[in-house]
Design a protein around this motif. Structure first.
Motif, PDB file in Angstrom:
ATOM      1  N   LEU A 218      -5.804  -5.571  -7.062  1.00 54.18           N
ATOM      2  CA  LEU A 218      -4.772  -4.709  -6.495  1.00 54.18           C
ATOM      3  C   LEU A 218      -4.601  -3.434  -7.318  1.00 54.18           C
ATOM      4  CD1 LEU A 218      -2.102  -7.409  -5.534  1.00 54.18           C
ATOM      5  CD2 LEU A 218      -3.384  -5.966  -3.940  1.00 54.18           C
ATOM      6  N   MET A 221      -7.560  -1.061  -6.563  1.00 53.91           N
ATOM      7  CA  MET A 221      -7.428  -0.348  -5.294  1.00 53.91           C
ATOM      8  C   MET A 221      -6.463   0.821  -5.423  1.00 53.91           C
ATOM      9  SD  MET A 221      -7.566  -3.274  -2.289  1.00 53.91           S
ATOM     10  CE  MET A 221      -6.551  -4.544  -3.046  1.00 53.91           C
ATOM     11  N   ARG A 222      -5.367   0.627  -6.132  1.00 54.25           N
ATOM     12  CA  ARG A 222      -4.379   1.698  -6.293  1.00 54.25           C
ATOM     13  C   ARG A 222      -4.945   2.850  -7.118  1.00 54.25           C
ATOM     14  NH1 ARG A 222      -0.929  -0.840  -9.016  1.00 54.25           N
ATOM     15  NH2 ARG A 222      -0.945   0.235 -11.026  1.00 54.25           N
ATOM     16  N   GLU A 225      -7.727   4.766  -5.174  1.00 52.60           N
ATOM     17  CA  GLU A 225      -7.164   5.532  -4.060  1.00 52.60           C
ATOM     18  C   GLU A 225      -6.516   6.808  -4.590  1.00 52.60           C
ATOM     19  OE1 GLU A 225      -4.174   4.878  -0.240  1.00 52.60           O
ATOM     20  OE2 GLU A 225      -4.052   3.526  -1.952  1.00 52.60           O
ATOM     21  N   HIS A 231     -12.202   3.272  -0.213  1.00 53.50           N
ATOM     22  CA  HIS A 231     -12.484   1.841  -0.388  1.00 53.50           C
ATOM     23  C   HIS A 231     -13.195   1.381   0.888  1.00 53.50           C
ATOM     24  CE1 HIS A 231     -10.813  -2.415  -1.528  1.00 53.50           C
ATOM     25  NE2 HIS A 231     -12.134  -2.320  -1.606  1.00 53.50           N
ATOM     26  N   MET A 314     -13.947  -0.754   5.673  1.00 55.10           N
ATOM     27  CA  MET A 314     -12.697  -0.048   5.961  1.00 55.10           C
ATOM     28  C   MET A 314     -12.545   0.237   7.452  1.00 55.10           C
ATOM     29  SD  MET A 314     -13.445   3.783   4.425  1.00 55.10           S
ATOM     30  CE  MET A 314     -11.839   4.424   4.934  1.00 55.10           C
ATOM     31  N   THR A 353      -5.477  -5.329   5.395  1.00 62.51           N
ATOM     32  CA  THR A 353      -4.614  -4.558   4.508  1.00 62.51           C
ATOM     33  C   THR A 353      -5.029  -4.833   3.063  1.00 62.51           C
ATOM     34  OG1 THR A 353      -3.003  -6.351   4.299  1.00 62.51           O
ATOM     35  CG2 THR A 353      -2.702  -4.802   6.147  1.00 62.51           C
ATOM     36  N   LYS A 354      -4.407  -4.130   2.118  1.00 62.78           N
ATOM     37  CA  LYS A 354      -4.725  -4.380   0.703  1.00 62.78           C
ATOM     38  C   LYS A 354      -4.515  -5.848   0.348  1.00 62.78           C
ATOM     39  CE  LYS A 354      -3.944   0.177  -1.413  1.00 62.78           C
ATOM     40  NZ  LYS A 354      -3.769   0.974  -0.187  1.00 62.78           N
ATOM     41  N   GLU A 355      -3.388  -6.404   0.786  1.00 59.21           N
ATOM     42  CA  GLU A 355      -3.119  -7.814   0.488  1.00 59.21           C
ATOM     43  C   GLU A 355      -4.110  -8.714   1.230  1.00 59.21           C
ATOM     44  OE1 GLU A 355      -0.885  -5.569   1.417  1.00 59.21           O
ATOM     45  OE2 GLU A 355       0.097  -5.293  -0.538  1.00 59.21           O
ATOM     46  N   LYS A 357      -7.181  -8.071   1.818  1.00 59.58           N
ATOM     47  CA  LYS A 357      -8.481  -8.043   1.148  1.00 59.58           C
ATOM     48  C   LYS A 357      -8.586  -9.107   0.058  1.00 59.58           C
ATOM     49  CE  LYS A 357      -9.290  -3.210   2.260  1.00 59.58           C
ATOM     50  NZ  LYS A 357      -9.272  -1.811   1.803  1.00 59.58           N
TER      51      LYS A 357
END
Length: 369
Positions: A218, A221-222, A225, A231, A314, A353-355, A357
């Motif tokens: 997590l 990814m932040r 970005e 991503h 993506m 979503t990010k979560e 993934k």
């Protein structure tokens, strides 16, 4: 467009976590290369190879080869396949192999993209992994490579015992500061029968912590970005215009031909793979035989494979790429994940979503037919 993968099954040292096919002995390198050259000729009629847009040297450690050996393989590919003038040609390299002579030779041979196995910029992590290079070689090698190549990707591993969040941030920040345009970042996986697996079972090494891995993914990814990276696949990040053309062909289910021991090939509903044994591979090619096994994918297997690969990207899973019955089933199966914030339905595409993934494989498997 099609891709060709060439597996070079030699490494200077065995990394503790690796389960790829390789040998640390170069004793049969000449015989293996001769077999590879013959397989290139024998496979020139492989279906789907009318236009080849990417060539990828993987392994193993292709950077162990001499410059002339790399050049010879590329010349043979160009002779027997329509390798497009603007084809992406990638070579995997270890930092300790990056010298001016090798970099100049690769560029002259037509290599235009490097994949460099950094894994970490910290000495203690590299020793823990049993990598052959040092921290200083990683930094100095990248700085040197950037003088010759503007299309470079590096591998980084997270979720290893001892890799604090602070160290993980420093690894990523260093790659960004160096101007590396593409990052492939993987959570450490303990594969069965690897040295790492044995060390953990003997309680000589600490096991991985899934919660730590999720947290560091997590964070990754932040950070990327914010730094302007796309991503575009679960493990892959690129600045605009620097996606891996070769690896993208895998996720888009384009045809690809694998050459060398253990290499996989795919076309339509057919998949085949060469035997993962250097001596057997060499002997077979000396007899003008390619030692491979093959399977025909059923329609259900093809759909399930599309679900698995497309959800990793993506762009996501295009519901218009399946029939009406499958679309309805997928929408019903995806509803609970959309409601829980793990999937988005965006213009007829199911996108993680990010979560989401963090649970990509499990969600994909739950949507299988």
């Amino acid at each position: 467009m099609a891709g060709i993968y060439i597996h070079i099954p030699f490494c200077r040292r065995a990394c503790h976590y690796c389960n790829f096919h390789f040998s640390t002995s170069l004793h049969y390198k000449n015989e293996l290369l001769a077999a590879l050259l013959k397989e290139i000729r024998l496979q020139q009629s492989f279906p789907g190879m009318e236009s080849v847009s990417s060539l990828y040297f993987g392994g193993g450690t292709p950077s162990l080869l001499e410059n002339e050996e790399v050049n010879q393989l590329i010349v043979e590919i160009r002779t027997h396949f329509n390798l497009l003038p603007d084809a992406e040609i990638t070579l995997e390299a270890n930092p300790d192999d990056l010298t001016e002579e090798k970099l100049q030779g690769w560029k002259s041979a037509g290599i235009n993209r490097l994949s460099i196995g950094v894994q970490s910029f910290f000495e203690e992590d590299l020793r823990w992994m049993n990598r052959a290079h040092t921290s200083s070689q990683a930094t100095e090698g990248l700085e040197l490579a950037l003088r010759y190549f503007d299309n470079i990707t590096i591998d980084l591993i997270y979720g290893t015992p001892g890799l604090t969040d602070e160290k993980w941030q420093q690894n990523v920040a260093k790659a960004i500061a160096l101007g590396i345009p593409h990052l492939s970042c993987y959570a450490l996986t303990v594969e069965p029968k690897t040295p790492l697996d044995k060390l953990i079972r003997k309680e000589q090494y600490e096991n991985v912590d899934p919660d730590q891995q999720s947290s560091q993914f997590l964070q990754l990814m932040r950070w990327l970005e914010e730094a302007g990276y796309e991503h575009y696949e679960i493990s892959n990040f690129a600045v605009p215009g620097k996606r891996s053309r070769h690896n993208s062909s895998y996720w888009q289910q384009q045809p690809y031909l694998g050459l060398g021991p253990s290499a996989h090939s795919f076309y339509g509903n057919e998949r085949q793979w060469n035997i993962a044994n250097n001596n057997t591979y060499i002997t077979a090619l000396q007899e003008d035989r390619i030692p491979f096994e093959k399977e025909i994918l059923t329609p259900v297997q093809q759909v399930n494979e599309y679900i698995m690969t497309s959800l990793r990207t993506m762009e996501g899973l295009n519901l218009q790429s399946v029939d009406d019955i499958q679309r309805n089933v997928l929408q019903k199966g995806a509803a609970k994940y959309i409601n829980s914030g793990l999937l988005l339905l965006r213009e007829e595409h199911l996108v993680l979503t990010k979560e989401g993934k963090l649970l990509a494989d499990g969600i994909a498997a739950d949507l299988f037919f």
